[in-house]
Scaffold this motif. Structure first.
Motif, short mmCIF file in Angstrom:
data_model
loop_
_atom_site.label_atom_id
_atom_site.label_comp_id
_atom_site.label_asym_id
_atom_site.label_seq_id
_atom_site.Cartn_x
_atom_site.Cartn_y
_atom_site.Cartn_z
N UNK A 29 0.96 -1.25 0.00
CA UNK A 29 -0.17 -0.09 0.03
C UNK A 29 0.96 1.43 -0.18
N UNK A 30 2.02 1.31 0.84
CA UNK A 30 2.82 2.68 0.83
C UNK A 30 3.63 2.58 -0.41
N UNK A 31 4.16 1.66 -0.90
CA UNK A 31 4.68 1.57 -2.15
C UNK A 31 3.98 2.11 -3.35
N UNK A 32 2.76 1.92 -3.12
CA UNK A 32 1.77 2.07 -4.38
C UNK A 32 1.65 3.53 -4.90
N UNK A 33 2.10 4.31 -3.92
CA UNK A 33 2.10 5.86 -4.49
C UNK A 33 3.52 6.35 -4.48
N UNK A 34 4.60 5.77 -3.89
CA UNK A 34 6.03 6.44 -4.05
C UNK A 34 7.10 5.27 -3.52
N UNK A 35 8.04 5.46 -3.94
CA UNK A 35 9.54 4.58 -3.67
C UNK A 35 10.09 5.16 -2.10
N UNK A 36 10.41 4.21 -1.31
CA UNK A 36 10.96 4.61 -0.04
C UNK A 36 12.25 3.73 0.20
N UNK A 37 13.19 4.49 0.98
CA UNK A 37 14.31 3.53 1.56
C UNK A 37 13.85 2.89 2.76
N UNK A 38 14.32 1.63 2.90
CA UNK A 38 14.12 0.77 3.96
C UNK A 38 13.90 1.72 5.39
N UNK A 39 14.82 2.54 5.84
CA UNK A 39 14.65 3.40 7.00
C UNK A 39 13.38 4.20 6.97
N UNK A 40 12.88 4.48 5.86
CA UNK A 40 11.69 5.45 5.63
C UNK A 40 10.38 4.48 5.68
N UNK A 41 10.59 3.36 5.32
CA UNK A 41 9.26 2.53 5.52
C UNK A 41 9.40 2.05 6.86
N UNK A 42 10.45 1.83 7.69
CA UNK A 42 10.37 1.35 9.05
C UNK A 42 9.87 2.57 9.87
N UNK A 43 10.20 3.76 9.67
CA UNK A 43 9.42 4.74 10.41
C UNK A 43 7.99 4.87 9.98
N UNK A 44 7.64 4.74 8.76
CA UNK A 44 6.30 4.68 8.42
C UNK A 44 5.42 3.92 9.09
N UNK A 45 5.81 2.62 9.01
CA UNK A 45 5.12 1.56 9.70
C UNK A 45 5.38 1.12 11.12
N UNK A 46 6.46 1.65 11.38
CA UNK A 46 7.11 1.48 12.95
C UNK A 46 7.00 0.04 13.20
N UNK A 47 7.93 -0.58 12.35
CA UNK A 47 8.63 -1.89 12.70
C UNK A 47 10.09 -1.76 12.74
N UNK A 48 10.57 -2.79 13.20
CA UNK A 48 12.02 -2.84 13.48
C UNK A 48 12.62 -3.37 11.90
N UNK A 49 14.06 -3.08 11.64
CA UNK A 49 14.67 -3.34 10.29
C UNK A 49 14.56 -4.70 10.17
N UNK A 50 14.83 -5.65 11.04
CA UNK A 50 14.74 -7.12 10.66
C UNK A 50 13.51 -7.55 10.38
N UNK A 51 12.43 -7.16 10.84
CA UNK A 51 11.13 -7.63 10.56
C UNK A 51 10.79 -7.04 9.22
#
Length: 230
Positions: A29-51
Protein backbone atom coordinates in the motif's frame (compact mmCIF):
# COMPACT_ATOMS: atom_id res chain seq x y z
CA UNK A 1 -5.98 -7.26 -21.92
CA UNK A 2 -4.52 -6.31 -18.58
CA UNK A 3 -1.35 -7.78 -17.12
CA UNK A 4 -3.44 -9.40 -14.45
CA UNK A 5 -5.54 -11.14 -17.12
CA UNK A 6 -2.38 -12.80 -18.46
CA UNK A 7 -1.32 -14.27 -15.12
CA UNK A 8 -1.59 -18.02 -14.68
CA UNK A 9 -3.40 -19.60 -11.75
CA UNK A 10 -0.02 -20.44 -10.24
CA UNK A 11 1.18 -16.84 -10.56
CA UNK A 12 -1.97 -15.45 -8.96
CA UNK A 13 -1.63 -17.94 -6.09
CA UNK A 14 2.01 -16.87 -5.59
CA UNK A 15 0.99 -13.20 -5.39
CA UNK A 16 -1.83 -13.87 -2.94
CA UNK A 17 0.50 -15.96 -0.79
CA UNK A 18 3.05 -13.15 -0.69
CA UNK A 19 0.34 -10.73 0.36
CA UNK A 20 -1.11 -13.01 3.04
CA UNK A 21 0.26 -10.84 5.83
CA UNK A 22 -0.94 -7.50 7.16
CA UNK A 23 2.54 -5.95 7.20
CA UNK A 24 3.29 -6.99 3.63
CA UNK A 25 -0.01 -5.52 2.45
CA UNK A 26 0.91 -2.30 4.27
CA UNK A 27 4.27 -2.26 2.49
CA UNK A 28 2.57 -2.67 -0.89
CA UNK A 29 0.00 0.00 0.00
CA UNK A 30 2.78 2.42 0.92
CA UNK A 31 4.86 1.73 -2.19
CA UNK A 32 1.79 2.09 -4.41
CA UNK A 33 2.22 5.88 -4.42
CA UNK A 34 6.00 6.26 -4.15
CA UNK A 35 9.39 4.69 -3.54
CA UNK A 36 10.98 4.53 -0.09
CA UNK A 37 14.25 3.57 1.55
CA UNK A 38 14.09 0.80 4.14
CA UNK A 39 14.63 3.32 6.95
CA UNK A 40 11.73 5.41 5.66
CA UNK A 41 9.46 2.37 5.51
CA UNK A 42 10.44 1.32 9.03
CA UNK A 43 9.56 4.78 10.31
CA UNK A 44 6.27 4.87 8.39
CA UNK A 45 5.15 1.42 9.55
CA UNK A 46 6.85 1.58 12.98
CA UNK A 47 8.46 -1.84 12.64
CA UNK A 48 12.07 -2.97 13.32
CA UNK A 49 14.55 -3.32 10.47
CA UNK A 50 14.91 -7.10 10.77
CA UNK A 51 11.16 -7.60 10.46
CA UNK A 52 10.97 -5.30 7.45
CA UNK A 53 13.86 -7.16 5.81
CA UNK A 54 11.99 -10.45 6.18
CA UNK A 55 8.80 -9.12 4.62
CA UNK A 56 10.64 -7.34 1.81
CA UNK A 57 12.47 -10.57 0.96
CA UNK A 58 9.12 -12.37 0.58
CA UNK A 59 7.82 -9.63 -1.70
CA UNK A 60 11.06 -9.62 -3.73
CA UNK A 61 10.90 -13.39 -4.25
CA UNK A 62 7.32 -12.99 -5.50
CA UNK A 63 8.50 -10.37 -7.99
CA UNK A 64 6.40 -7.60 -6.46
CA UNK A 65 9.11 -5.35 -5.01
CA UNK A 66 12.58 -4.42 -6.23
CA UNK A 67 15.52 -2.54 -4.70
CA UNK A 68 17.38 0.03 -6.76
CA UNK A 69 20.44 2.07 -5.84
CA UNK A 70 19.92 5.80 -5.33
CA UNK A 71 21.35 8.05 -8.02
CA UNK A 72 22.13 10.54 -5.24
CA UNK A 73 23.44 8.90 -2.07
CA UNK A 74 24.93 5.68 -3.46
CA UNK A 75 24.88 4.13 0.00
CA UNK A 76 21.09 4.20 -0.06
CA UNK A 77 18.65 1.99 -1.96
CA UNK A 78 14.98 2.53 -2.64
CA UNK A 79 12.22 -0.05 -2.67
CA UNK A 80 9.77 0.21 -5.51
CA UNK A 81 6.66 -1.65 -6.53
CA UNK A 82 7.27 -3.71 -9.66
CA UNK A 83 3.69 -4.33 -10.81
CA UNK A 84 0.42 -2.44 -10.53
CA UNK A 85 -1.63 -5.67 -10.17
CA UNK A 86 -3.92 -4.51 -12.94
CA UNK A 87 -5.17 -1.80 -10.59
CA UNK A 88 -7.34 -4.25 -8.63
CA UNK A 89 -5.27 -5.04 -5.55
CA UNK A 90 -3.96 -1.57 -4.73
CA UNK A 91 -5.69 0.90 -2.40
CA UNK A 92 -7.81 3.72 -3.74
CA UNK A 93 -7.29 6.18 -0.93
CA UNK A 94 -8.08 9.81 -1.70
CA UNK A 95 -5.33 12.41 -1.42
CA UNK A 96 -6.59 16.02 -1.47
CA UNK A 97 -4.29 18.55 -3.11
CA UNK A 98 -4.71 22.11 -4.31
CA UNK A 99 -1.73 21.63 -6.61
CA UNK A 100 0.90 19.01 -7.44
CA UNK A 101 4.52 20.20 -7.39
CA UNK A 102 6.98 17.93 -9.21
CA UNK A 103 10.57 18.42 -8.08
CA UNK A 104 13.88 17.20 -9.49
CA UNK A 105 17.38 18.54 -9.02
CA UNK A 106 17.78 20.72 -12.13
CA UNK A 107 14.13 21.19 -13.20
CA UNK A 108 15.18 20.55 -16.78
CA UNK A 109 13.67 17.18 -17.69
CA UNK A 110 11.86 14.82 -15.32
CA UNK A 111 9.83 17.41 -13.42
CA UNK A 112 8.94 19.27 -16.62
CA UNK A 113 7.84 16.05 -18.32
CA UNK A 114 5.84 15.08 -15.23
CA UNK A 115 3.83 18.30 -15.37
CA UNK A 116 3.06 17.77 -19.05
CA UNK A 117 2.01 14.15 -18.52
CA UNK A 118 0.02 15.01 -15.40
CA UNK A 119 -1.98 17.68 -17.22
CA UNK A 120 -3.24 15.01 -19.61
CA UNK A 121 -4.59 12.86 -16.78
CA UNK A 122 -5.84 15.21 -14.06
CA UNK A 123 -7.64 18.49 -13.54
CA UNK A 124 -5.59 19.21 -10.41
CA UNK A 125 -3.10 21.98 -11.32
CA UNK A 126 0.58 21.07 -11.47
CA UNK A 127 3.89 22.89 -11.59
CA UNK A 128 7.56 22.02 -11.27
CA UNK A 129 10.75 23.21 -9.61
CA UNK A 130 14.30 22.15 -8.83
CA UNK A 131 16.63 22.03 -5.87
CA UNK A 132 19.44 23.40 -8.08
CA UNK A 133 17.69 24.79 -11.17
CA UNK A 134 19.60 25.02 -14.43
CA UNK A 135 19.31 27.80 -16.99
CA UNK A 136 16.98 26.09 -19.45
CA UNK A 137 14.90 23.01 -20.11
CA UNK A 138 16.87 20.19 -21.69
CA UNK A 139 16.06 19.82 -25.43
CA UNK A 140 15.90 16.04 -24.95
CA UNK A 141 12.85 16.47 -22.71
CA UNK A 142 11.13 18.66 -25.30
CA UNK A 143 11.90 16.12 -28.03
CA UNK A 144 10.59 13.22 -25.91
CA UNK A 145 7.32 15.03 -25.27
CA UNK A 146 6.98 15.71 -28.97
CA UNK A 147 7.63 12.06 -29.85
CA UNK A 148 4.92 10.95 -27.45
CA UNK A 149 2.53 13.73 -28.43
CA UNK A 150 2.48 15.30 -25.00
CA UNK A 151 1.98 19.08 -25.05
CA UNK A 152 5.00 20.27 -23.10
CA UNK A 153 5.15 24.01 -22.43
CA UNK A 154 8.64 24.44 -20.97
CA UNK A 155 8.80 26.84 -18.05
CA UNK A 156 12.10 28.47 -17.08
CA UNK A 157 13.69 26.28 -14.38
CA UNK A 158 13.14 27.72 -10.90
CA UNK A 159 14.03 26.92 -7.33
CA UNK A 160 11.65 25.01 -5.10
CA UNK A 161 12.43 27.22 -2.13
CA UNK A 162 9.47 29.49 -1.39
CA UNK A 163 7.34 27.88 -4.11
CA UNK A 164 5.49 25.22 -2.13
CA UNK A 165 2.29 26.41 -0.49
CA UNK A 166 -0.02 24.84 2.12
CA UNK A 167 -2.22 22.26 0.41
CA UNK A 168 0.37 21.38 -2.25
CA UNK A 169 1.33 17.76 -2.83
CA UNK A 170 5.07 17.56 -3.48
CA UNK A 171 6.33 14.66 -5.59
CA UNK A 172 10.11 14.29 -5.90
CA UNK A 173 10.86 12.58 -9.21
CA UNK A 174 14.57 12.48 -8.45
CA UNK A 175 16.66 10.72 -5.79
CA UNK A 176 18.90 13.73 -5.31
CA UNK A 177 15.98 16.10 -4.78
CA UNK A 178 14.28 13.71 -2.37
CA UNK A 179 17.46 13.36 -0.32
CA UNK A 180 18.14 17.10 -0.27
CA UNK A 181 14.63 18.24 0.66
CA UNK A 182 13.65 18.35 4.35
CA UNK A 183 12.17 15.12 5.68
CA UNK A 184 8.42 15.14 5.10
CA UNK A 185 6.23 12.08 5.45
CA UNK A 186 3.59 13.67 3.22
CA UNK A 187 5.93 14.01 0.24
CA UNK A 188 5.88 11.30 -2.40
CA UNK A 189 9.07 10.05 -4.03
CA UNK A 190 9.39 8.47 -7.45
CA UNK A 191 12.87 7.12 -8.17
CA UNK A 192 13.01 8.01 -11.86
CA UNK A 193 16.37 7.58 -13.65
CA UNK A 194 17.99 10.82 -14.81
CA UNK A 195 18.03 10.81 -18.65
CA UNK A 196 20.40 13.77 -18.96
CA UNK A 197 23.76 11.97 -18.42
CA UNK A 198 23.03 9.52 -21.23
CA UNK A 199 21.32 12.17 -23.33
CA UNK A 200 19.80 9.60 -25.69
CA UNK A 201 16.23 9.37 -26.96
CA UNK A 202 15.93 6.00 -25.24
CA UNK A 203 16.92 7.48 -21.86
CA UNK A 204 14.35 10.27 -22.10
CA UNK A 205 11.68 7.86 -23.36
CA UNK A 206 12.36 5.53 -20.40
CA UNK A 207 12.06 8.36 -17.88
CA UNK A 208 8.84 9.58 -19.47
CA UNK A 209 7.40 6.06 -19.58
CA UNK A 210 8.09 5.52 -15.88
CA UNK A 211 6.60 8.90 -15.02
CA UNK A 212 3.43 8.13 -16.98
CA UNK A 213 3.08 4.74 -15.30
CA UNK A 214 3.24 6.40 -11.87
CA UNK A 215 0.75 9.07 -12.90
CA UNK A 216 -1.67 6.48 -14.29
CA UNK A 217 -1.44 4.68 -10.95
CA UNK A 218 -2.28 7.61 -8.67
CA UNK A 219 -4.00 10.30 -10.74
CA UNK A 220 -7.46 9.03 -9.84
CA UNK A 221 -6.59 9.22 -6.13
CA UNK A 222 -5.62 12.92 -6.20
CA UNK A 223 -8.66 15.16 -5.82
CA UNK A 224 -8.87 18.97 -5.72
CA UNK A 225 -8.57 20.20 -2.14
CA UNK A 226 -10.91 22.76 -0.72
CA UNK A 227 -9.36 26.20 -0.84
CA UNK A 228 -8.26 27.15 2.69
CA UNK A 229 -10.00 30.06 4.34
CA UNK A 230 -8.02 33.32 4.20
Amino acid sequence: MTTEGLWSVERRAEVHAALADVTRVQIVDTLATGDMASSELCARLTIPTNLLAHHVLVLERAGLVRKERSEGDRRRSYLRLVTDFGGHLLPRSVIPAQRVVFVCSRNTARSQLAVAAWTQRSEVPATSAGTHPAERVHPGAVAAARRHRIPLRPQPPRAVGGLVQPGDLVIAVCDNAHEELPADSARLHWSIPDPVPAGTDAAFDLALDQIRQRIDRIAVTITPATQPAP
